[in-house]
Design an enzyme around this catalytic site. Sequence first.
Site, PDB file in Angstrom:
ATOM      1  N   ASP A 106       0.862  -1.180   0.000  1.00  0.00           N
ATOM      2  CA  ASP A 106       0.000   0.000   0.000  1.00  0.00           C
ATOM      3  C   ASP A 106       0.902   1.235   0.000  1.00  0.00           C
ATOM      4  O   ASP A 106       2.117   1.119   0.128  1.00  0.00           O
ATOM      5  CB  ASP A 106      -0.970  -0.019   1.183  1.00  0.00           C
ATOM      6  CG  ASP A 106      -0.262   0.104   2.501  1.00  0.00           C
ATOM      7  OD1 ASP A 106       0.975   0.202   2.517  1.00  0.00           O
ATOM      8  OD2 ASP A 106      -0.943   0.109   3.533  1.00  0.00           O
ATOM      9  N   GLY A 137      -0.524   5.951   2.661  1.00  0.00           N
ATOM     10  CA  GLY A 137      -1.515   7.008   2.879  1.00  0.00           C
ATOM     11  C   GLY A 137      -2.464   6.683   4.020  1.00  0.00           C
ATOM     12  O   GLY A 137      -2.628   7.478   4.949  1.00  0.00           O
ATOM     13  N   ASP A 177      -2.712   8.375  -1.504  1.00  0.00           N
ATOM     14  CA  ASP A 177      -4.037   9.008  -1.492  1.00  0.00           C
ATOM     15  C   ASP A 177      -4.315   9.671  -0.147  1.00  0.00           C
ATOM     16  O   ASP A 177      -3.652   9.404   0.841  1.00  0.00           O
ATOM     17  CB  ASP A 177      -5.127   7.971  -1.797  1.00  0.00           C
ATOM     18  CG  ASP A 177      -5.146   6.839  -0.784  1.00  0.00           C
ATOM     19  OD1 ASP A 177      -4.106   6.582  -0.142  1.00  0.00           O
ATOM     20  OD2 ASP A 177      -6.194   6.184  -0.641  1.00  0.00           O
ATOM     21  N   GLY A 203     -10.681   3.872   1.389  1.00  0.00           N
ATOM     22  CA  GLY A 203     -11.441   4.729   2.294  1.00  0.00           C
ATOM     23  C   GLY A 203     -12.736   4.117   2.777  1.00  0.00           C
ATOM     24  O   GLY A 203     -13.628   4.826   3.229  1.00  0.00           O
ATOM     25  N   ASP A 216      -8.195  -7.553   1.108  1.00  0.00           N
ATOM     26  CA  ASP A 216      -7.204  -7.796   2.156  1.00  0.00           C
ATOM     27  C   ASP A 216      -7.812  -7.368   3.473  1.00  0.00           C
ATOM     28  O   ASP A 216      -8.690  -6.507   3.508  1.00  0.00           O
ATOM     29  CB  ASP A 216      -5.925  -6.969   1.921  1.00  0.00           C
ATOM     30  CG  ASP A 216      -6.096  -5.528   2.381  1.00  0.00           C
ATOM     31  OD1 ASP A 216      -6.715  -4.746   1.632  1.00  0.00           O
ATOM     32  OD2 ASP A 216      -5.663  -5.196   3.499  1.00  0.00           O
ATOM     33  N   CYS A 257     -12.306 -28.567   6.695  1.00  0.00           N
ATOM     34  CA  CYS A 257     -11.165 -27.706   6.366  1.00  0.00           C
ATOM     35  C   CYS A 257      -9.904 -28.538   6.142  1.00  0.00           C
ATOM     36  O   CYS A 257      -9.550 -29.368   6.982  1.00  0.00           O
ATOM     37  CB  CYS A 257     -10.950 -26.690   7.491  1.00  0.00           C
ATOM     38  SG  CYS A 257      -9.551 -25.590   7.183  1.00  0.00           S
ATOM     39  N   CYS A 313      -6.847 -27.517   6.246  1.00  0.00           N
ATOM     40  CA  CYS A 313      -5.629 -26.879   6.768  1.00  0.00           C
ATOM     41  C   CYS A 313      -4.909 -27.777   7.767  1.00  0.00           C
ATOM     42  O   CYS A 313      -5.487 -28.693   8.347  1.00  0.00           O
ATOM     43  CB  CYS A 313      -5.952 -25.504   7.381  1.00  0.00           C
ATOM     44  SG  CYS A 313      -6.439 -25.533   9.109  1.00  0.00           S
ATOM     45  N   CYS A 316      -6.638 -28.056  11.262  1.00  0.00           N
ATOM     46  CA  CYS A 316      -7.830 -28.902  11.350  1.00  0.00           C
ATOM     47  C   CYS A 316      -7.501 -30.377  11.107  1.00  0.00           C
ATOM     48  O   CYS A 316      -8.187 -31.261  11.616  1.00  0.00           O
ATOM     49  CB  CYS A 316      -8.890 -28.418  10.361  1.00  0.00           C
ATOM     50  SG  CYS A 316      -9.581 -26.825  10.849  1.00  0.00           S
ATOM     51  N   HIS A 345      -5.449 -21.600  10.260  1.00  0.00           N
ATOM     52  CA  HIS A 345      -6.845 -21.941   9.982  1.00  0.00           C
ATOM     53  C   HIS A 345      -7.643 -20.735   9.473  1.00  0.00           C
ATOM     54  O   HIS A 345      -8.365 -20.828   8.483  1.00  0.00           O
ATOM     55  CB  HIS A 345      -7.541 -22.526  11.212  1.00  0.00           C
ATOM     56  CG  HIS A 345      -9.008 -22.640  11.000  1.00  0.00           C
ATOM     57  ND1 HIS A 345      -9.567 -23.625  10.216  1.00  0.00           N
ATOM     58  CD2 HIS A 345     -10.028 -21.812  11.359  1.00  0.00           C
ATOM     59  CE1 HIS A 345     -10.869 -23.416  10.121  1.00  0.00           C
ATOM     60  NE2 HIS A 345     -11.183 -22.326  10.806  1.00  0.00           N
TER      61      HIS A 345
HETATM   62 ZN   LIG Z   1      -8.724 -25.315   9.288  1.00  0.00          ZN
END
Ligand SMILES: [Zn+2]
Length: 384
Positions: A95, A98, A149, A218, A268, A306, A308, A311, A337
């Site tokens: 970024d 700003g 900005d 913004g 994000d 999940c 991941c 998990c 996770h």
């Molecule tokens: Zn997970």
Amino acid sequence: MSAKFSFQRLASCNQTKARAGIFFTPHGPVETPRFMPVGTLANVKTLTPAQLQDTGAQMILCNTYHLHLQPGEAIVAGGGGLHKFMGWNAPVLTDSGGFQVFSLSEMRKISEEGVTFRSPHDGQIINLTPERSIEIQSILGADVIMAFDECPPYPASREQVEAATQRTYRWLERCIVAHQCREQALFGIVQGGVHLDLRSAAAIALTKLDLPGYAIGGVSVGEPPELVAKIVQATAPLLPPEKPRYLMGIGTFREMAIAIASGVDLFDCVIPTRWARHGTAMVLSERWNLKNAKFREDFTPLDETCPCYTCQNFSRAYLSHLVRSQEILAYTLLSIHNITELIRFTQRIRKAILENRFSTEFAKWLTPENAECPVDKDLELIED
Ligand SMILES: [Zn+2]
């Protein structure tokens, strides 16, 4: 758009403005829509790059303001630029600084030239101008850089917002002149506060500059979520369809789904890692405080669906124990996770758009009566 960057639209929803695509960068492709984790100080807190990669992260975000203050862009450049310095050989976005200058720093003075503020580290006076922001971002070396900005606060008078929006445009013109590096794509930022006419005018003006990508900035500065949705619905469709669109600072399931339905591609937000450090797991639309007594002897995974690492290997009881004991591993496992959960949500939406079932399968996320996502009743409110 520079030959190093291109955006390919693969499918569009026939009921909404949602689209699925691929944004190509010098460090690899980004499949959109996609959530981007935030690595403020050139790291996504508590995760190694390998762990981050396993969450499905493609492009990540780093903060120019924070990196300029610590360790300084010269040291990042000395370490080979952001990718090499942080060991992340995939797309990175910075970024412009700003937002942080306007939201974090004290004693700032805004003029047409730029912003002067005092470093929170050593009290030194720092000048940040559009040219300086582009120079710092060029030295940091991300793939995508953002225009400098002026982000007006909420609430602010219409006159204040209008002046900030017009100044943002003039600063963007200066950013374009200062931007020389062909290895980086400069995105413009649409401001305009909660005033839809100012937003529309800014979007139309920015479109004429033919930038490689556009952001809506913004938002998420204290205004109610309905207003964020209205801003996005009014602004995103005005941006060029052949360029990627990025909604800055938004990363809840419902807000992302609504924005995707308006044609936004990238998001994000710090919440998955910030909540992880508060011992909070995101399980679909719910937030679970792992300190809650009900998890102490619950030996099931956080989310059985999940994939991941957390998990697949650990129970809610184990995570609850780590959180209660304030073990650092708790924050790593919950960050893995939470980030996976948000990225998977955008991946599921992408697949649904490609298979033309987004508007039906995700209908409950797009209707106002479901504005309140179910939240764990026992969770104390987390303000920061
Ligand atoms: Zn997970």
